[in-house]
Scaffold this active site. Structure first.
Site, PDB file in Angstrom:
ATOM      1  N   HIS A  97      50.526   1.169  56.835  1.00 44.52           N
ATOM      2  CA  HIS A  97      49.136   1.569  56.699  1.00 44.52           C
ATOM      3  C   HIS A  97      48.511   1.006  55.435  1.00 44.52           C
ATOM      4  O   HIS A  97      47.459   1.484  54.992  1.00 44.52           O
ATOM      5  CB  HIS A  97      49.007   3.093  56.732  1.00 44.52           C
ATOM      6  CG  HIS A  97      48.534   3.602  58.050  1.00 44.52           C
ATOM      7  ND1 HIS A  97      47.385   4.334  58.209  1.00 44.52           N
ATOM      8  CD2 HIS A  97      49.038   3.445  59.295  1.00 44.52           C
ATOM      9  CE1 HIS A  97      47.210   4.624  59.475  1.00 44.52           C
ATOM     10  NE2 HIS A  97      48.200   4.105  60.162  1.00 44.52           N
ATOM     11  N   ASP A 166      45.710  13.337  55.628  1.00 41.84           N
ATOM     12  CA  ASP A 166      45.007  13.706  56.854  1.00 41.84           C
ATOM     13  C   ASP A 166      45.761  13.246  58.098  1.00 41.84           C
ATOM     14  O   ASP A 166      45.608  13.822  59.176  1.00 41.84           O
ATOM     15  CB  ASP A 166      43.599  13.102  56.870  1.00 41.84           C
ATOM     16  CG  ASP A 166      42.634  13.875  55.991  1.00 41.84           C
ATOM     17  OD1 ASP A 166      42.962  15.004  55.585  1.00 41.84           O
ATOM     18  OD2 ASP A 166      41.542  13.352  55.700  1.00 41.84           O
ATOM     19  N   GLU A 277      37.525  19.642  52.621  1.00 45.24           N
ATOM     20  CA  GLU A 277      37.064  18.256  52.598  1.00 45.24           C
ATOM     21  C   GLU A 277      35.579  18.262  52.922  1.00 45.24           C
ATOM     22  O   GLU A 277      34.955  19.307  53.110  1.00 45.24           O
ATOM     23  CB  GLU A 277      37.838  17.375  53.590  1.00 45.24           C
ATOM     24  CG  GLU A 277      39.190  16.936  53.087  1.00 45.24           C
ATOM     25  CD  GLU A 277      39.804  15.808  53.916  1.00 45.24           C
ATOM     26  OE1 GLU A 277      39.127  15.301  54.840  1.00 45.24           O
ATOM     27  OE2 GLU A 277      40.959  15.441  53.637  1.00 45.24           O
TER      28      GLU A 277
END
Length: 422
Positions: A97, A166, A277
């Site tokens: 990622h 997340d 968030e």
């Protein structure tokens, strides 16, 4: 409130560079006759896969990909390169990622860390329940393990890590090499603040155990070190009591000052929320920016009208955990926490989800992207810590002056506060 910074995540641009050799090299002939070559793939399929990452912005071609079954395989490879008169670059790859090729090795060897999942000796997930010790509950976790698997394994003991990202389908070593930030960071800090100990393969090929008190320079260099100071093969991660379910609430704002003021107020409450968030939605933004699956079709129409009216809106997202012991009090406690907030009347939305459903929520969106093929587009990304003193200027200059006027944003924009001391 001094000591607050807002964490802003956007897909607008990138800032992290890649360290890689400037000259082309080839793998030493001795390596190709070494016993470790049995775990080294040189075929086109392996090479092509290891030449790409999530960002899809750069491509670096390795000469080989190591699929280790033992931690010693990785140490042997690194030591071989270190001792060689012609050393080659080595990069650890988890779920890749990275966005600027940090998981690639130009003319070198990429180590596929998830391959260690097949070795119960060197990786795996071991949960320790010892509340009488200084460490309390913790899990020893292989660097190639996925956080979703760590969650499921620890839940069997009624426990879970306290800080998350997340997205859970990432490796432990991968997120700890970055930071590991999500909406729990205002309470517990990022994932790198919740590690007791690690086993790390250094650039010399040595397997070293490190912690805050043992080999501390290596410990702090590797945590958040983007893989440049060592390869994480094991991490001792702090655990806490796991809840069963969550109350998940989203509130909409058109005034940024009210939005940030409410965020800062909520993270100042001791023993208050468990997750916070926020995100920005610009007119003409893709539906994924609003994480629209949370809302009913009727609510989505109301929200679309609101966005069209104001051009930019802000969404505050909060969660309160609960379990069997608090199920009777959660309905009273949550309204008290949210009392006095300045969200738009009529634009508060609530859901009740299991703990796992909430933590694994992004995976659902990923599956949808995989089905449409849109996951293959480039993913530039930017993470910023902005001081509280300039966040209003950031809103005026970026969200309103650039995004609202140019109307070209193509990805999610997250904005949320954290305490400096975490």
């Amino acid at each position: 409130m001094a000591g607050i910074v807002l964490f802003i995540v956007s897909c607008l641009m990138f800032i992290i560079g890649k360290l890689s050799p400037s000259s082309s090299i080839s793998l030493p002939r001795e390596l190709l006759t070494h016993y470790i070559c049995n775990k080294l793939r040189l075929d086109n399929d392996a090479i092509e896969l290891a030449s790409r990452d999530y960002g899809k912005l750069v491509q670096e071609t390795p000469l080989g990909v190591l699929y280790p079954s033992l931690v010693d395989d990785i140490a042997t490879l690194v030591k071989f390169s270190y001792d060689s008169p012609n050393p080659f670059s080595i990069a650890a790859r988890g779920r890749s990622h990275s966005i600027r090729g940090q998981a690639m090795a130009h003319n070198g060897v990429v180590v596929q860390m998830t391959s260690l999942k097949h070795s119960s000796y060197d990786s795996g997930i071991r949960v320790v329940r010892n509340p009488s010790s200084l460490l309390g509950f913790y899990a020893d976790v292989g660097g190639g393990e996925l956080w979703i698997d760590v969650l499921l394994a620890t839940l069997e003991h009624g426990l879970a890590p306290v800080s998350w990202t997340d997205y859970l389908h990432l490796t432990v070593g991968g997120t700890l090499s970055n930071a590991g930030i999500s909406g729990q960071a205002f309470v517990y800090g990022p994932q790198i603040s919740n590690v007791h100990e690690m086993d790390v393969i250094t650039g010399k090929g040595e397997l070293v155990t490190c912690s805050k008190h043992i080999n501390s320079e290596l410990f702090y260099a590797v945590l958040g070190g983007l893989g440049q100071f060592g390869i994480i093969t094991r991490a001792r991660v702090a655990l806490g009591k796991a809840p069963n379910r969550v109350k998940w609430v989203k509130m909409l704002y058109h005034d940024f000052s009210s939005f940030t003021r409410d965020q800062e107020h909520l993270i100042s409450i001791n023993g208050g929320l468990d997750y916070l968030e926020g995100f920005v939605v610009v007119n003409q933004s893709p539906p994924s920016n609003l994480r629209s699956s949370f809302f009913s079709p009727a609510d989505q129409l109301k929200i679309n009208s609101l966005v069209a009216k104001h051009g930019v809106i802000y969404c505050l997202e909060v969660v309160k955990y609960y379990d069997d012991l608090t199920i009777d009090t959660i309905e009273k406690e949550l309204p008290l926490l949210l009392k006095g907030l300045n969200y738009l009347p009529g634009f508060i939305f609530k859901k009740d989800k299991s703990f796992v459903e909430f933590l694994n929520r992004v995976r659902i969106g990923e599956i949808e992207l995989e089905e449409t093929g849109t996951q293959d587009v480039p993913h530039p990304w930017l993470n910023l810590f902005v001081p509280k003193s300039t966040i209003m200027d950031f809103n005026a200059g970026v969200f309103l002056e650039i995004l609202k006027k140019q109307n070209k944003n193509k990805g999610p924009i997250l904005v949320y506060p954290m305490n400096r001391n975490k």
